[in-house]
Structure formats: C-alpha cells, structure tokens
Design an enzyme around this catalytic site. Structure first.
Site, PDB file in Angstrom:
ATOM      1  N   HIS A 130       0.744  -0.354  -1.008  1.00 30.47           N
ATOM      2  CA  HIS A 130      -0.055  -1.240  -0.147  1.00 30.47           C
ATOM      3  C   HIS A 130      -0.985  -2.120  -0.976  1.00 30.47           C
ATOM      4  CE1 HIS A 130      -3.283   2.074   0.295  1.00 30.47           C
ATOM      5  NE2 HIS A 130      -3.975   1.032  -0.113  1.00 30.47           N
ATOM      6  N   GLU A 151      -0.287  -1.946   4.954  1.00 32.49           N
ATOM      7  CA  GLU A 151       0.492  -0.730   4.764  1.00 32.49           C
ATOM      8  C   GLU A 151       1.988  -1.034   4.839  1.00 32.49           C
ATOM      9  OE1 GLU A 151      -0.844   1.947   3.853  1.00 32.49           O
ATOM     10  OE2 GLU A 151      -2.672   2.459   4.943  1.00 32.49           O
ATOM     11  N   ASN A 169       1.469   3.953  -2.150  1.00 34.58           N
ATOM     12  CA  ASN A 169       2.662   3.609  -1.355  1.00 34.58           C
ATOM     13  C   ASN A 169       2.980   2.108  -1.438  1.00 34.58           C
ATOM     14  OD1 ASN A 169       0.633   2.488   0.170  1.00 34.58           O
ATOM     15  ND2 ASN A 169       0.929   3.790   1.973  1.00 34.58           N
ATOM     16  N   ASP A 184     -10.916  -6.560   2.297  1.00 31.25           N
ATOM     17  CA  ASP A 184     -10.848  -5.702   3.480  1.00 31.25           C
ATOM     18  C   ASP A 184     -12.152  -4.953   3.716  1.00 31.25           C
ATOM     19  OD1 ASP A 184     -10.571  -4.118   1.208  1.00 31.25           O
ATOM     20  OD2 ASP A 184      -8.568  -3.437   1.668  1.00 31.25           O
TER      21      ASP A 184
HETATM   22  C1  GLP Z   1      -7.691   1.111  -0.920  1.00 32.26           C
HETATM   23  C2  GLP Z   1      -7.993  -0.392  -0.892  1.00 32.26           C
HETATM   24  C3  GLP Z   1      -7.035  -1.171  -1.769  1.00 32.26           C
HETATM   25  C4  GLP Z   1      -6.927  -0.504  -3.117  1.00 32.26           C
HETATM   26  C5  GLP Z   1      -6.350   0.883  -2.974  1.00 32.26           C
HETATM   27  C6  GLP Z   1      -6.185   1.625  -4.296  1.00 32.26           C
HETATM   28  O1  GLP Z   1      -6.828   1.525   0.057  1.00 32.26           O
HETATM   29  N1  GLP Z   1      -7.975  -0.923   0.432  1.00 32.26           N
HETATM   30  O2  GLP Z   1      -7.493  -2.509  -1.867  1.00 32.26           O
HETATM   31  O3  GLP Z   1      -6.101  -1.270  -3.958  1.00 32.26           O
HETATM   32  O4  GLP Z   1      -7.245   1.632  -2.161  1.00 32.26           O
HETATM   33  O5  GLP Z   1      -7.401   2.140  -4.711  1.00 32.26           O
HETATM   34  P1  GLP Z   1      -7.706   2.735  -6.133  1.00 32.26           P
HETATM   35  O6  GLP Z   1      -7.921   1.564  -7.025  1.00 32.26           O
HETATM   36  O7  GLP Z   1      -8.962   3.531  -5.940  1.00 32.26           O
HETATM   37  O8  GLP Z   1      -6.544   3.562  -6.536  1.00 32.26           O
END
Ligand code: GLP
Length: 254
Positions: free
Chosen positions: A138, A143, A136, A67
């Site tokens: 995702h 989402e 959440n 993304d």
């Molecule tokens: C973002 C990214 C996800 C990632 C998530 C959790 O929203 N788009 O791909 O998995 O954050 O991030 P973290 O690993 O910093 O908790």
C-alpha cells in the site's frame, strides 16, 4: 523507475534527504508531498540537521501530507498531523499555514476529501511526493484493490495495516478503522516520486511492486508507469530483487 541501493538505513536516509533538499534548493517554493511512518524519519532528521546548519531553507516551501486517521485530532499523539509537527515541521522554518494534512476530525469526511483535492490543485500540484510502502504494497492508505483513478478519498483500513500500525497505539483496538488518503491518481500526478523502503519486511512488497504486473492488488505497482520515480531501498529490502534478478549494481535504471 530508478532503483538506488543504499547499504543501510543511514545511507538511505541521507540519499533521500539529498533529493528532497535539492528539490527545495532548485525551487524554494516547492510543493512537497510528505509521508509518515518510521521509514522517512531518518530523512527528516537529516533535513533538520542541514536546515539547522543553514544549508536548506523551507521558508517558501509548502507541504501536503498523504493521509490522516479518521477520528483523531491533530493534538493526539497518534495522528499524522502530530507526527509531522513533532518530527519535522517544528524543527524547520516552513510556515505552519503552508503545511497541509487532512483533518481527521472533519464532520463531513467526503467534503474534507474534496477540500483537500482543491488545496492540491490550488497549489498547482505536487513537485515531489515522498512515499513509504506498506508490507502489502500500500501507498498512503491505498490498500490492495483500491481503484487507481481516485483522488483524496475515505478508506477502510485492512486488518493487516491496522495490526502493523498498532505499535503506535496503547492497544490494537484503538487503531482507527478509517482514514482519509490521497488517492493513487493524486500521487501519480506528482511531478516526481521518491519511494523509500527499509528492512526485510518490505522485500516482497518491493519485488511485487516493481518487478510484477501493474495491478490494483499491489497499489505501488502503478508507480512503474510514472515517468520520474526514484526508489531508494536498503539491502534487506532489496534482498528478493537481488536474489530473483541477479542484479548487483548500486543503481538500476529501466
Ligand atoms: C502507514 C502509512 C504509509 C506508510 C506505511 C509504512 O500505513 N499510511 O504512508 O508508508 O504505514 O510505514 P513504515 O514506514 O512505518 O513501515
């Protein structure tokens, strides 16, 4: 789904790096689906270390990232292109033209999504998709409520995701409102999936995703239906699963 328990973040990162390097060693031209966020950083660091010692060669590998924020250029520190360059690509020998991240500045985001889908198809699909997980549930930027059948598409970020990602920006209102993300369908088409979860703030997402119903309300729950999905989690992230199932071993295979 195979669930592997790691004692702590260092153990999780080492196990994840092992699986990724095995993929590249077995298939040097592997297509790696990569993720941003804090969680995969330790695995990237470990892979860089092994690469610098001569143990892993990325010269024929290809990467496609999950993304990108809409409105950010790859030169901006908060963009996912910048994150990948800084934290991984510039330290290994992957060819830059073989690293794909959606273009956050694309004038026509819909056309950019279609182009990205074509890139993935042209590469013959993803061999190993690395994923983190949002609080959440995702994955990528899919989402809760996202349709399972989508490929790369434009999404509006939820307030909770914008709030938790605000730590990377100078102020919360600088967090973009939209992003381009691979969809659940693109993710589910990967041959193998490796999801990492670290910390207590991921415990309920992990429990709901892998021990609850498969529902668009919890995007990662669809991974229960993938036939080669490995989850590596540290003890804080496993706390609810341990408590609710009484599971004590290191590996849970269903
Ligand atoms: C973002 C990214 C996800 C990632 C998530 C959790 O929203 N788009 O791909 O998995 O954050 O991030 P973290 O690993 O910093 O908790």
């Amino acid at each position: 789904m195979k669930l592997i328990a790691a004692k702590d973040y260092a153990g999780l990162s080492r196990k994840a790096a092992n699986i990724i390097s095995a993929q590249v060693i077995m298939k040097p031209s592997a297509v790696l689906g990569l993720a941003t966020g804090s969680t995969p950083l330790g695995a990237y660091r470990q892979l860089i270390d092994w690469h610098q010692k001569g143990d892993v060669d990325f010269s024929r590998a290809v990467s496609v990232n999950l993304d990108e924020y809409l409105g950010l250029s790859g030169a901006q520190e908060q963009s996912y292109r910048y994150f990948m360059d800084q934290n991984f690509f510039s330290h290994i020998n992957i060819r830059r033209e073989c690293t794909f991240v959606p273009d956050g500045l694309a004038g026509d985001p819909q056309a950019e999504c279609a182009r990205y889908n074509q890139i993935i198809r042209g590469l013959g699909g993803i061999d190993l998709q690395l994923l983190g997980i949002g609080g959440n549930g995702h994955i990528g930027f899919n989402e809760p409520g996202a349709a399972f059948e989508k490929e790369t598409h434009l999404v509006e970020l939820t307030e909770s995701t914008r709030r938790s990602n605000a730590r990377f920006f100078q102020s919360p209102d600088q967090v973009p409102t939209h992003a381009i993300t691979m969809g659940i369908r693109s993710i589910m088409q990967a041959k193998k999936i490796l999801l990492l979860a670290s910390g207590e703030n991921k415990a309920s997402a992990l429990w709901n995703s892998f021990f609850g119903p498969v529902t668009p309300g919890v995007p990662a729950s669809i991974l229960q239906l993938h036939n080669d999905c490995t989850v590596i989690a540290d003890e804080p992230a496993l706390s609810l699963i341990r408590k609710n199932t009484g599971w004590e071993d290191m590996v849970y295979d269903n």
